[in-house]
Design a protein around this motif. Structure first.
Motif, PDB file in Angstrom:
ATOM      1  N   ARG A  47       1.242  -1.024   0.006  1.00  0.00           N
ATOM      2  CA  ARG A  47       0.429   0.156   0.032  1.00  0.00           C
ATOM      3  C   ARG A  47       0.791   1.424   0.088  1.00  0.00           C
ATOM      4  N   VAL A  48       2.109   1.692  -0.914  1.00  0.00           N
ATOM      5  CA  VAL A  48       2.795   2.554  -0.950  1.00  0.00           C
ATOM      6  C   VAL A  48       2.115   2.996  -2.440  1.00  0.00           C
ATOM      7  N   SER A  49       1.795   4.180  -2.394  1.00  0.00           N
ATOM      8  CA  SER A  49       1.845   5.108  -3.399  1.00  0.00           C
ATOM      9  C   SER A  49       2.555   6.908  -3.770  1.00  0.00           C
ATOM     10  N   LYS A  50       2.915   7.283  -4.769  1.00  0.00           N
ATOM     11  CA  LYS A  50       3.512   8.105  -5.008  1.00  0.00           C
ATOM     12  C   LYS A  50       2.454   9.789  -5.573  1.00  0.00           C
ATOM     13  N   GLN A  51       2.768  10.956  -5.004  1.00  0.00           N
ATOM     14  CA  GLN A  51       2.385  11.905  -5.266  1.00  0.00           C
ATOM     15  C   GLN A  51       3.392  12.694  -6.075  1.00  0.00           C
ATOM     16  N   ALA A  52       2.141  13.017  -7.581  1.00  0.00           N
ATOM     17  CA  ALA A  52       3.940  13.746  -8.426  1.00  0.00           C
ATOM     18  C   ALA A  52       4.262  15.585  -7.293  1.00  0.00           C
ATOM     19  N   LEU A  53       4.905  15.835  -7.705  1.00  0.00           N
ATOM     20  CA  LEU A  53       5.492  16.852  -7.246  1.00  0.00           C
ATOM     21  C   LEU A  53       6.104  17.442  -8.190  1.00  0.00           C
ATOM     22  N   HIS A  54       6.772  18.794  -8.475  1.00  0.00           N
ATOM     23  CA  HIS A  54       7.328  19.408  -9.367  1.00  0.00           C
ATOM     24  C   HIS A  54       8.697  18.657 -10.134  1.00  0.00           C
ATOM     25  N   GLN A  55       9.178  18.958 -10.924  1.00  0.00           N
ATOM     26  CA  GLN A  55      10.736  18.372 -11.615  1.00  0.00           C
ATOM     27  C   GLN A  55      11.259  16.690 -11.089  1.00  0.00           C
ATOM     28  N   ARG A 114      -7.524   4.719   9.492  1.00  0.00           N
ATOM     29  CA  ARG A 114      -6.446   4.793   8.677  1.00  0.00           C
ATOM     30  C   ARG A 114      -5.082   5.907   9.045  1.00  0.00           C
ATOM     31  N   LEU A 115      -4.333   4.917   9.025  1.00  0.00           N
ATOM     32  CA  LEU A 115      -2.292   6.015   9.425  1.00  0.00           C
ATOM     33  C   LEU A 115      -1.987   6.181   8.026  1.00  0.00           C
ATOM     34  N   ASP A 116      -1.586   7.133   7.395  1.00  0.00           N
ATOM     35  CA  ASP A 116      -1.400   6.942   6.459  1.00  0.00           C
ATOM     36  C   ASP A 116       0.665   8.276   6.487  1.00  0.00           C
ATOM     37  N   PHE A 117       1.443   7.776   6.094  1.00  0.00           N
ATOM     38  CA  PHE A 117       2.926   7.736   6.568  1.00  0.00           C
ATOM     39  C   PHE A 117       3.458   8.376   4.919  1.00  0.00           C
ATOM     40  N   VAL A 118       3.692   9.605   5.729  1.00  0.00           N
ATOM     41  CA  VAL A 118       3.985  10.533   4.108  1.00  0.00           C
ATOM     42  C   VAL A 118       5.360  10.909   4.018  1.00  0.00           C
ATOM     43  N   ALA A 119       6.003  10.883   3.200  1.00  0.00           N
ATOM     44  CA  ALA A 119       7.385  11.882   2.902  1.00  0.00           C
ATOM     45  C   ALA A 119       7.545  12.721   2.620  1.00  0.00           C
ATOM     46  N   PHE A 120       7.543  14.253   3.145  1.00  0.00           N
ATOM     47  CA  PHE A 120       7.538  14.856   1.786  1.00  0.00           C
ATOM     48  C   PHE A 120       8.417  15.597   1.348  1.00  0.00           C
ATOM     49  N   ASN A 121       8.380  15.747   0.529  1.00  0.00           N
ATOM     50  CA  ASN A 121      10.171  16.293   0.019  1.00  0.00           C
ATOM     51  C   ASN A 121       9.663  18.203   0.060  1.00  0.00           C
ATOM     52  N   PHE A 122      11.006  19.213  -0.817  1.00  0.00           N
ATOM     53  CA  PHE A 122      10.610  19.728  -0.639  1.00  0.00           C
ATOM     54  C   PHE A 122       9.880  21.047   0.270  1.00  0.00           C
ATOM     55  N   GLU A 123      10.579  21.086   1.851  1.00  0.00           N
ATOM     56  CA  GLU A 123      10.281  21.884   2.426  1.00  0.00           C
ATOM     57  C   GLU A 123      11.132  22.785   3.134  1.00  0.00           C
ATOM     58  N   GLU A 124      12.024  22.710   2.414  1.00  0.00           N
ATOM     59  CA  GLU A 124      13.256  23.524   2.664  1.00  0.00           C
ATOM     60  C   GLU A 124      13.540  25.079   1.628  1.00  0.00           C
ATOM     61  N   PRO A 125      13.943  25.876   1.845  1.00  0.00           N
ATOM     62  CA  PRO A 125      14.220  26.806   1.084  1.00  0.00           C
ATOM     63  C   PRO A 125      14.782  26.712  -0.514  1.00  0.00           C
ATOM     64  N   PRO A 126      13.976  26.847  -1.415  1.00  0.00           N
ATOM     65  CA  PRO A 126      13.363  28.007  -1.663  1.00  0.00           C
ATOM     66  C   PRO A 126      11.805  27.831  -1.560  1.00  0.00           C
ATOM     67  N   PHE A 128      10.163  26.664   1.015  1.00  0.00           N
ATOM     68  CA  PHE A 128       9.498  26.862   2.500  1.00  0.00           C
ATOM     69  C   PHE A 128       8.237  27.440   1.757  1.00  0.00           C
ATOM     70  N   ALA A 129       7.329  27.607   2.748  1.00  0.00           N
ATOM     71  CA  ALA A 129       5.974  28.565   2.089  1.00  0.00           C
ATOM     72  C   ALA A 129       5.803  29.294   1.401  1.00  0.00           C
ATOM     73  N   THR A 130       5.824  28.034   0.426  1.00  0.00           N
ATOM     74  CA  THR A 130       5.129  27.974  -1.053  1.00  0.00           C
ATOM     75  C   THR A 130       3.745  27.195  -1.680  1.00  0.00           C
ATOM     76  N   GLU A 131       3.890  26.797  -2.182  1.00  0.00           N
ATOM     77  CA  GLU A 131       2.821  25.923  -2.519  1.00  0.00           C
ATOM     78  C   GLU A 131       3.395  24.692  -3.544  1.00  0.00           C
ATOM     79  N   LYS A 132       4.590  24.613  -3.484  1.00  0.00           N
ATOM     80  CA  LYS A 132       5.366  23.748  -4.265  1.00  0.00           C
ATOM     81  C   LYS A 132       5.839  22.428  -2.713  1.00  0.00           C
ATOM     82  N   MET A 133       5.774  23.162  -2.255  1.00  0.00           N
ATOM     83  CA  MET A 133       5.923  22.214  -0.486  1.00  0.00           C
ATOM     84  C   MET A 133       5.011  21.279  -0.712  1.00  0.00           C
ATOM     85  N   GLY A 134       6.020  19.465  -0.241  1.00  0.00           N
ATOM     86  CA  GLY A 134       5.728  19.111  -0.715  1.00  0.00           C
ATOM     87  C   GLY A 134       4.270  18.794  -0.020  1.00  0.00           C
ATOM     88  N   SER A 135       4.293  19.165   0.812  1.00  0.00           N
ATOM     89  CA  SER A 135       3.076  19.530   2.049  1.00  0.00           C
ATOM     90  C   SER A 135       2.017  19.802   1.710  1.00  0.00           C
TER      91      SER A 135
END
Length: 283
Positions: A47-55, A114-126, A128-135
């Motif tokens: 039960r592993v899924s991938k959520q597309a981010l940019h790049q 249900r428990l969803d364990f989520v590993a996010f990308n793009f928390e750090e600058p540049p 952070f605080a943008t819509e591109k944050m994985g979270s």
């Protein structure tokens, strides 16, 4: 509950040994970090899924428990700031996330949500605080799909502790009277208005771990309160907390090249993970 120190150490060791570091400046290393987490998740379940981010990058999601109904989200970001090895920020939390997933699959408790364990990308600058944050991408998708999120737990820097007197700093002088002056506790951070959620998480962690668990529910503008992925769940109206060792208010290696594995206290990290395990299952 068999949280294993050696596995936490191995995860941090792998992530911090990536050279160059796993930042957007070195996409190949960032992809290696993503592949490592995906492989660890896939060892546990299909039960592993991938959520597309940019790049071409992704959030990685491992689900456990009932398909339908309420969810508890547990998340941590795997990217680092610039050229830093990022042991505390944020390999400590990624290791905690992976260990929580391992233990729940080994123990196989009957989950009431249900428990969803989520590993996010793009928390750090540049990002952070943008819509591109994985979270931010993840939180928006939950809202769009009308998912009933009971709680989001953000793991952010859970590995730096010190018994040195007066090692704990505070974002406001008034807090000195309320919290320990020695930086050897973990804190449950929430926003004003979500006090009940914060206290419940603190209580579960206190009852099931051998570490001092403090808590604060404060305005988002207080320095440090909104500086991680939980902010994006607040923005969507969800209950969310950050589990944190107070970051730059304690750790002199924050966002420095000295943020290395030898600075972490893995025995205390074990206790943090034990506490979060109880909170995510029982909340």
């Amino acid at each position: 509950m068999p949280v294993q120190r050696d596995r936490l150490y191995a995860d941090v060791q792998f992530l911090t040994s990536l050279n160059p570091p796993r930042s957007i400046g070195y996409p190949e290393s960032l992809r290696k970090a993503e592949a490592y987490i995906e492989a660890e998740f896939c060892k546990l379940s299909g039960r592993v899924s991938k959520q597309a981010l940019h790049q071409g990058f992704h959030n990685l999601i491992l689900s456990y428990g009932p398909e339908q109904g309420e969810r508890v989200i547990i998340g941590a970001h795997y990217d680092v700031c610039d050229d830093t090895p990022g042991a505390d920020d944020n390999a400590s939390a990624v290791a905690g996330l992976l260990e929580l997933a391992r233990v729940v699959h080994e123990e196989a408790p009957e989950a009431k949500h249900r428990l969803d364990f989520v590993a996010f990308n793009f928390e750090e600058p540049p990002y952070f605080a943008t819509e591109k944050m994985g979270s931010a991408v993840h939180a928006r998708s939950l809202k769009r799909d009308k998912v009933d999120v009971k709680l989001m737990i953000c793991l952010e820097m859970i590995g730096y502790f010190t018994d040195k007197p007066n090692s704990q700093e505070f974002p406001h002088e008034s807090l000195r009277k309320l919290y320990p002056s020695t930086g050897n506790f973990i804190v449950v951070v929430g926003q004003a208005g979500q006090e009940r959620t914060v206290k419940r998480v603190q209580q579960f962690m206190q009852e099931h771990s051998r570490i001092d668990v403090q808590s604060i529910a404060a305005p988002q503008g207080l320095p440090g309160v909104s500086l991680s992925d939980h902010r994006n769940y607040w923005a969507q109206g969800y209950q969310a907390v950050m589990i944190n060792d107070t970051s730059f208010l304690r750790n002199p290696h924050y966002h420095q090249r000295t943020d290395t594995i030898d600075k972490l206290d893995f025995d205390k990290m074990v206790e943090v993970v034990r506490g979060v395990y109880a909170a995510m299952l029982n909340f």
